[in-house]
Design an enzyme around this catalytic site. Structure first.
Site, PDB file in Angstrom:
ATOM      1  CG  HIS A 269      -2.074   0.888   1.184  1.00  0.00           C
ATOM      2  ND1 HIS A 269      -2.324   1.828   2.162  1.00  0.00           N
ATOM      3  CD2 HIS A 269      -3.068   1.045   0.269  1.00  0.00           C
ATOM      4  CE1 HIS A 269      -3.413   2.504   1.868  1.00  0.00           C
ATOM      5  NE2 HIS A 269      -3.888   2.058   0.719  1.00  0.00           N
TER       6      HIS A 269
ATOM      7  CE  LYS B  96      -1.459   4.880  -1.485  1.00  0.00           C
ATOM      8  NZ  LYS B  96      -2.182   4.230  -0.381  1.00  0.00           N
TER       9      LYS B  96
ATOM     10  CG  ASP C  93      17.974  13.751 -10.053  1.00  0.00           C
ATOM     11  OD1 ASP C  93      17.786  12.742 -10.757  1.00  0.00           O
ATOM     12  OD2 ASP C  93      18.077  14.897 -10.517  1.00  0.00           O
TER      13      ASP C  93
ATOM     14  CG  HIS D 238      -7.366   8.356  -0.119  1.00  0.00           C
ATOM     15  ND1 HIS D 238      -6.014   8.313  -0.355  1.00  0.00           N
ATOM     16  CD2 HIS D 238      -7.816   7.086  -0.255  1.00  0.00           C
ATOM     17  CE1 HIS D 238      -5.653   7.074  -0.632  1.00  0.00           C
ATOM     18  NE2 HIS D 238      -6.732   6.300  -0.586  1.00  0.00           N
TER      19      HIS D 238
ATOM     20  CE  LYS E 253      -4.198   6.497   2.836  1.00  0.00           C
ATOM     21  NZ  LYS E 253      -5.578   6.157   2.917  1.00  0.00           N
TER      22      LYS E 253
ATOM     23  CG  ASP F 295       1.507  16.138  22.827  1.00  0.00           C
ATOM     24  OD1 ASP F 295       0.341  15.946  23.220  1.00  0.00           O
ATOM     25  OD2 ASP F 295       2.489  15.486  23.246  1.00  0.00           O
TER      26      ASP F 295
END
Length: 538
Positions: free
Chosen positions: A183, A185, A190, A434, A436, A441
């Site tokens: 999952h 991404k 470079d 979508h 996450k 704090d």
């Protein structure tokens, strides 16, 4: 008793076809490659990106840890532009690792740009999870036919690649193996700049979808955290569960034909350029292309670390350990995250499209609330989630969380349409969450691919970045309107009862006693299916 099949029988033809498919589905993967491992090309000041990011890699004179450079990308048009600009400016290498690449405008545009980079001499490594690659083999084989390009697949389907129907048969026949997905991404250019977060490479993640579009988040980074991310990429790239595309999808055309087909499939007519980005993002920063052209990168300096699950997570007992990093020692990324939650002193904010705390998560919430730590959770409403069964299981914990004093908010397209700040963004499309994101704090930021649900915790591999930055945290509080909720319903218990109520945030004062915008038929259908799908598979 002897059974005789008649060749003219449609039943026989379907039975025979199903048998062939099932036999094919049982075909095994080729033996793991014995080729030597391939590693990232080290960042160098001989490249433009390497020179511009050098200040973020310099060791401080006092011997302390170098601070990385961070820029939040909550706006989809800036997030896509950042990827395109980095591809076009790369001079040595591009490493991309994604769960999903769309067979759409955005996916084709990215593939075309990667081909163009390879023709300039840039080494391109593209690693895709194989679950959503149905129909992509012709384009991927075309890309891989160019020099300087290699495409690899994570935990691939050994057979039945031609359609989703045959893939589902393969999936059923090898459920334990194929239910484990990558999952992550990640995008690295470079070895100098990286992008990580929640976005896949498809239209709906960049506000280019006709029907549905996602509220999402990436971080663009420079400095030592990019070196960590490159090492993570290499671990996956060289893993025994990753296979070269050429070993899984054998081309049945010449190199010239593959390239000609690639040109047709990714032509500007089907993969147009996005609209020009505005002069500045919501924080007042210029698009990355403008900043690079001017030779300046005004990034937030902060301590940042990266971590990811093992590629072998969930496949073999004891193989779920994280494969890097500097954020504490528990095994999986989910375990690391929950350990960080235990360190909270005042408050935790969690934003996740899919949220199932489970009994252990609920117990941790209770301990945190007993210590006086406030908790806020934002997730999708039933009417607007793209995974309704997950929402049903989240509902099992909703009353308990509200009783603990957890603040719950659910994203709603209807509420978005009534928000002056959001309705222009989404126009007629449906807006769904979508992103996450977790804030601890209001100074420690966690961004990545991990949802707060059993699938992310146990089955999928995930990647995350932790940034210690008051400035970044407060930018994200502003971007996601955490202190001034819009486009959401606020949930509470009806006084003296366990009945959940939904309070609008659009100024109308509306209160609902049932799931807003979700029909009774939808609720009953999902309740029925929830009896047959274990929550640990969601």
């Amino acid at each position: 008793m002897r059974i005789v099949f008649h060749c003219g029988s449609s039943l026989w033809r379907w039975s025979f076809a199903l048998g062939v498919l099932l036999l094919n589905a049982c075909a095994g993967l080729p033996a793991p490659s014995t080729a030597p491992p391939v590693h990232a090309i080290a960042v160098s000041t001989t490249t433009e990106l390497g020179r511009l990011t050098a200040p973020y890699r310099a060791e401080p004179p006092d011997g302390s840890t170098a601070l990385s450079g961070i820029r939040a990308l909550p706006q989809p048009e800036f997030a896509l532009d950042a990827r395109l600009q980095l591809i076009r400016r790369a001079q040595s290498s591009l490493d991309l690792q994604y769960y999903l690449l769309g067979n759409d405008k955005t996916g084709k545009l990215i593939l075309r740009e990667l081909r163009n980079a390879a023709l300039r001499g840039v080494r391109v490594r593209l690693l895709l999870d194989d679950f959503y690659t149905g129909g992509l083999d012709p384009m991927l084989l075309g890309l891989a036919s160019y020099p300087n390009v290699e495409v690899r697949l994570f935990n691939p389907f050994a057979s039945g690649r031609e359609s989703m129907a045959t893939r589902w048969i393969s999936f059923a026949s090898e459920f334990r193996r194929l239910n484990h997905r990558m999952h992550n991404k990640l995008f690295v250019a470079d070895g100098a700049m990286a992008i990580a977060g929640g976005r896949n490479l498809a239209d709906e993640y960049f506000l280019r979808g006709a029907g549905d579009n996602f509220i999402d988040l990436d971080l663009m980074m420079a400095g030592s955290v990019v070196t960590e991310l490159s090492a993570l990429f290499d671990t996956y790239w060289n893993s025994e569960v990753v296979y070269s595309l050429a070993r899984i999808a054998v081309p049945h055309a010449s190199r010239e034909q593959l390239r000609a087909n690639f040109d047709v499939l990714t032509a500007p007519s089907s993969a147009p350029e996005p609209a020009p980005v505005p002069d500045a993002d919501m924080f007042g920063d210029a698009p990355i292309g403008v900043a690079l052209a001017q030779g300046r990168l005004d990034l937030i300096r902060a301590s940042a670390q990266a971590a990811a699950d093992s590629p072998l997570k969930a496949l073999d007992e004891g193989s779920g350990s994280s494969i890097t990093g500097r954020f504490s020692t528990p095994q999986t990324l989910a375990e690391r995250t929950h350990a960080l939650f235990d360190s909270a002193r005042s408050d935790i904010v969690v934003i996740s499209p899919y949220f199932i705390p489970g009994d252990a998560g609920l117990a941790q919430m209770r301990q945190l609330r007993d210590r006086g730590v406030s908790m806020t959770v934002g997730t999708n409403s039933l009417a607007d989630t793209d995974e309704p069964l997950v929402n049903i299981n989240y509902n099992n914990y909703r009353v308990a969380m509200l009783k603990l004093g957890v603040e719950l908010y659910e994203v709603s397209s209807a509420q978005i349409k009534r928000s002056l700040n959001l309705r222009k963004t989404f126009a007629q499309s449906r807006g769904r969450l979508h992103a996450k994101l977790a804030l601890i704090d209001r100074e420690s930021v966690l961004v990545g691919s991990m949802n707060f649900d059993p699938r992310s915790a146990r089955l999928n591999t995930e990647l995350g970045v932790r940034v210690q930055s008051f400035e970044l945290a407060h930018q994200l509080i502003e971007a996601f309107q955490i202190d001034e909720a819009q486009g959401v319903y606020r949930l509470a218990l009806k006084p003296g009862t366990d009945q959940v109520q939904w309070f609008s945030t659009d100024g109308t004062g509306d209160v609902f006693n049932d799931e807003p915008e979700a029909s009774m038929i939808v609720r009953l259908k999902l309740l029925f299916f929830s009896w047959f799908v274990p929550s640990d598979l969601l």
